[in-house]
Motif scaffolding. Sequence first.
Motif, PDB file in Angstrom:
ATOM      1  N   THR A   1      77.577  59.085-101.383  1.00 54.50           N
ATOM      2  CA  THR A   1      78.158  59.812-100.250  1.00 54.50           C
ATOM      3  C   THR A   1      79.428  60.548-100.647  1.00 54.50           C
ATOM      4  OG1 THR A   1      77.233  58.224 -98.657  1.00 54.50           O
ATOM      5  CG2 THR A   1      79.149  59.521 -97.935  1.00 54.50           C
ATOM      6  N   ARG A   2      80.322  59.875-101.318  1.00 55.49           N
ATOM      7  CA  ARG A   2      81.621  60.459-101.630  1.00 55.49           C
ATOM      8  C   ARG A   2      81.526  61.518-102.721  1.00 55.49           C
ATOM      9  NH1 ARG A   2      84.949  54.818-100.539  1.00 55.49           N
ATOM     10  NH2 ARG A   2      85.264  55.256 -98.319  1.00 55.49           N
ATOM     11  N   ASN A   3      80.664  61.314-103.693  1.00 55.09           N
ATOM     12  CA  ASN A   3      80.483  62.331-104.722  1.00 55.09           C
ATOM     13  C   ASN A   3      79.889  63.608-104.133  1.00 55.09           C
ATOM     14  OD1 ASN A   3      81.001  61.475-107.739  1.00 55.09           O
ATOM     15  ND2 ASN A   3      80.292  59.654-106.673  1.00 55.09           N
ATOM     16  N   MET A   4      78.869  63.456-103.271  1.00 53.64           N
ATOM     17  CA  MET A   4      78.254  64.629-102.661  1.00 53.64           C
ATOM     18  C   MET A   4      79.224  65.324-101.702  1.00 53.64           C
ATOM     19  SD  MET A   4      75.390  65.213-103.982  1.00 53.64           S
ATOM     20  CE  MET A   4      74.061  64.439-104.908  1.00 53.64           C
ATOM     21  N   ALA A   5      80.036  64.554-101.012  1.00 48.59           N
ATOM     22  CA  ALA A   5      81.030  65.150-100.113  1.00 48.59           C
ATOM     23  C   ALA A   5      81.995  66.035-100.899  1.00 48.59           C
ATOM     24  CB  ALA A   5      81.792  64.053 -99.377  1.00 48.59           C
ATOM     25  N   GLN A   6      82.407  65.568-102.061  1.00 52.73           N
ATOM     26  CA  GLN A   6      83.341  66.320-102.896  1.00 52.73           C
ATOM     27  C   GLN A   6      82.720  67.625-103.379  1.00 52.73           C
ATOM     28  OE1 GLN A   6      86.483  65.939-103.627  1.00 52.73           O
ATOM     29  NE2 GLN A   6      86.618  67.582-105.145  1.00 52.73           N
ATOM     30  N   GLU A   7      81.467  67.571-103.812  1.00 47.50           N
ATOM     31  CA  GLU A   7      80.828  68.761-104.370  1.00 47.50           C
ATOM     32  C   GLU A   7      80.371  69.755-103.305  1.00 47.50           C
ATOM     33  OE1 GLU A   7      76.867  69.865-106.993  1.00 47.50           O
ATOM     34  OE2 GLU A   7      78.056  68.103-107.541  1.00 47.50           O
ATOM     35  N   LEU A   8      79.912  69.268-102.177  1.00 44.58           N
ATOM     36  CA  LEU A   8      79.272  70.143-101.200  1.00 44.58           C
ATOM     37  C   LEU A   8      80.209  70.662-100.111  1.00 44.58           C
ATOM     38  CD1 LEU A   8      75.869  68.270-100.787  1.00 44.58           C
ATOM     39  CD2 LEU A   8      76.478  70.114-102.366  1.00 44.58           C
ATOM     40  N   GLY A   9      81.409  70.128-100.048  1.00 45.89           N
ATOM     41  CA  GLY A   9      82.366  70.581 -99.045  1.00 45.89           C
ATOM     42  C   GLY A   9      82.593  72.085 -99.021  1.00 45.89           C
ATOM     43  N   PRO A  10      82.727  72.736-100.183  1.00 48.19           N
ATOM     44  CA  PRO A  10      82.971  74.187-100.175  1.00 48.19           C
ATOM     45  C   PRO A  10      81.854  75.008 -99.531  1.00 48.19           C
ATOM     46  CG  PRO A  10      83.568  73.249-102.305  1.00 48.19           C
ATOM     47  CD  PRO A  10      82.866  72.170-101.538  1.00 48.19           C
ATOM     48  N   TYR A  11      80.689  74.413 -99.368  1.00 45.78           N
ATOM     49  CA  TYR A  11      79.555  75.118 -98.755  1.00 45.78           C
ATOM     50  C   TYR A  11      79.438  74.859 -97.250  1.00 45.78           C
ATOM     51  CZ  TYR A  11      78.211  75.469-103.658  1.00 45.78           C
ATOM     52  OH  TYR A  11      78.206  75.711-105.020  1.00 45.78           O
ATOM     53  N   GLY A  12      80.413  74.153 -96.690  1.00 45.87           N
ATOM     54  CA  GLY A  12      80.357  73.840 -95.264  1.00 45.87           C
ATOM     55  C   GLY A  12      79.471  72.648 -94.950  1.00 45.87           C
ATOM     56  N   ILE A  13      79.212  71.822 -95.966  1.00 47.81           N
ATOM     57  CA  ILE A  13      78.345  70.653 -95.796  1.00 47.81           C
ATOM     58  C   ILE A  13      79.203  69.390 -95.852  1.00 47.81           C
ATOM     59  CG2 ILE A  13      76.403  69.360 -96.762  1.00 47.81           C
ATOM     60  CD1 ILE A  13      75.540  72.042 -98.114  1.00 47.81           C
ATOM     61  N   THR A  14      79.127  68.576 -94.819  1.00 46.85           N
ATOM     62  CA  THR A  14      79.840  67.301 -94.831  1.00 46.85           C
ATOM     63  C   THR A  14      78.854  66.174 -95.093  1.00 46.85           C
ATOM     64  OG1 THR A  14      79.614  66.872 -92.442  1.00 46.85           O
ATOM     65  CG2 THR A  14      81.524  68.174 -93.166  1.00 46.85           C
ATOM     66  N   VAL A  15      79.345  65.152 -95.780  1.00 47.37           N
ATOM     67  CA  VAL A  15      78.516  63.987 -96.119  1.00 47.37           C
ATOM     68  C   VAL A  15      79.314  62.737 -95.776  1.00 47.37           C
ATOM     69  CG1 VAL A  15      77.126  62.860 -97.898  1.00 47.37           C
ATOM     70  CG2 VAL A  15      77.574  65.317 -98.057  1.00 47.37           C
ATOM     71  N   ASN A  16      78.811  61.948 -94.843  1.00 47.85           N
ATOM     72  CA  ASN A  16      79.514  60.754 -94.386  1.00 47.85           C
ATOM     73  C   ASN A  16      78.570  59.568 -94.305  1.00 47.85           C
ATOM     74  OD1 ASN A  16      82.375  61.630 -93.592  1.00 47.85           O
ATOM     75  ND2 ASN A  16      81.139  63.160 -92.532  1.00 47.85           N
ATOM     76  N   MET A  17      79.147  58.401 -94.141  1.00 47.44           N
ATOM     77  CA  MET A  17      78.365  57.173 -94.012  1.00 47.44           C
ATOM     78  C   MET A  17      78.790  56.412 -92.765  1.00 47.44           C
ATOM     79  SD  MET A  17      78.117  53.890 -96.610  1.00 47.44           S
ATOM     80  CE  MET A  17      76.794  54.504 -97.630  1.00 47.44           C
ATOM     81  N   ILE A  18      77.811  55.808 -92.121  1.00 45.80           N
ATOM     82  CA  ILE A  18      78.081  54.902 -91.007  1.00 45.80           C
ATOM     83  C   ILE A  18      77.543  53.526 -91.393  1.00 45.80           C
ATOM     84  CG2 ILE A  18      77.496  54.311 -88.632  1.00 45.80           C
ATOM     85  CD1 ILE A  18      77.419  57.286 -88.039  1.00 45.80           C
ATOM     86  N   SER A  19      78.390  52.522 -91.332  1.00 45.98           N
ATOM     87  CA  SER A  19      78.002  51.172 -91.714  1.00 45.98           C
ATOM     88  C   SER A  19      78.031  50.259 -90.504  1.00 45.98           C
ATOM     89  CB  SER A  19      78.939  50.641 -92.806  1.00 45.98           C
ATOM     90  OG  SER A  19      78.769  51.375 -93.999  1.00 45.98           O
ATOM     91  N   GLY A  20      76.849  49.957 -90.005  1.00 47.61           N
ATOM     92  CA  GLY A  20      76.751  49.023 -88.895  1.00 47.61           C
ATOM     93  C   GLY A  20      76.776  47.589 -89.387  1.00 47.61           C
ATOM     94  N   GLY A  21      76.942  46.708 -88.439  1.00 42.25           N
ATOM     95  CA  GLY A  21      76.773  45.297 -88.742  1.00 42.25           C
ATOM     96  C   GLY A  21      75.334  44.903 -88.448  1.00 42.25           C
ATOM     97  N   LEU A  22      75.091  43.624 -88.312  1.00 40.79           N
ATOM     98  CA  LEU A  22      73.766  43.154 -87.926  1.00 40.79           C
ATOM     99  C   LEU A  22      73.512  43.606 -86.492  1.00 40.79           C
ATOM    100  CD1 LEU A  22      71.351  41.408 -88.899  1.00 40.79           C
ATOM    101  CD2 LEU A  22      72.447  39.473 -87.738  1.00 40.79           C
ATOM    102  N   LEU A  23      72.418  44.315 -86.281  1.00 39.71           N
ATOM    103  CA  LEU A  23      72.133  44.904 -84.975  1.00 39.71           C
ATOM    104  C   LEU A  23      71.163  44.040 -84.186  1.00 39.71           C
ATOM    105  CD1 LEU A  23      71.682  48.624 -86.086  1.00 39.71           C
ATOM    106  CD2 LEU A  23      73.765  47.469 -85.331  1.00 39.71           C
TER     107      LEU A  23
END
Length: 253
Positions: free
Chosen positions: A170-192
Amino acid sequence: MKISSQVVLVTGGSRGLGKETVKAFAREGAKVVINYFSSAKKAKELEELIGKNALAIKADVRNLDEVGNMFQAAKEYFGHPVTTIVNNALVNFRFDPDEKKDASQIKWQDYQTQLEGSIKGSLNTLHAGLSSMKETGFGRVINIGTNLVQNPVVPYHDYTTSKAALLGFTRNMAQELGPYGITVNMISGGLLKSTDASSATSEEVFKLIEASTPLRKVTHPSEVADTVCFFASPWSRAVTGQNLVVDGGLVMN
């Protein structure tokens, strides 16, 4: 881009968190691709429930050709390429604390299965959608993680390790793709409470989570799904490379 203008792909979108995520995006007016692998009946039922703004497509996220065909089918159906990817698919895993493999039993193949589902699957969807995202100057990639990375209260070795790797992805792709207007994030849930994957969890474990969580409740899949929508919305336009834990405060970063 408003959510109502987006074409959203949810992998593993027919059940559990995936299903709630599909419903949440549909509620906000998005066009939604319901990806499934083995749950055809549930996927088609969800497609019928939503109507013309939903399309159920079978594809194994570990297979780049199938993923590419899925993206093409979505573009042809909706008349617009996928703008938003939610990497939610879970391959051959259940949260069963009694049957999990311990350190002496876990095998490399177990790790490999989960790594292929988390990393290879996410890489395949990104590769399939990246060209159109760059051309449009907009893209949203939302990866589903777990709070077990921060707090491995139950050592699900293969699953948790794959999600830790997904955070690096997630963080590597966020760094590389940001200049193209692309955001990359993660959501970490608990036990659902509850999904097919968490159905083997005992009520005793759920009660323990309730007692130790500030909100005194187990997180519902729909609550995580609403947060997924946040990362796709204009409200998060300046946010990328982040891991937001959605578990009622059990894990605080």
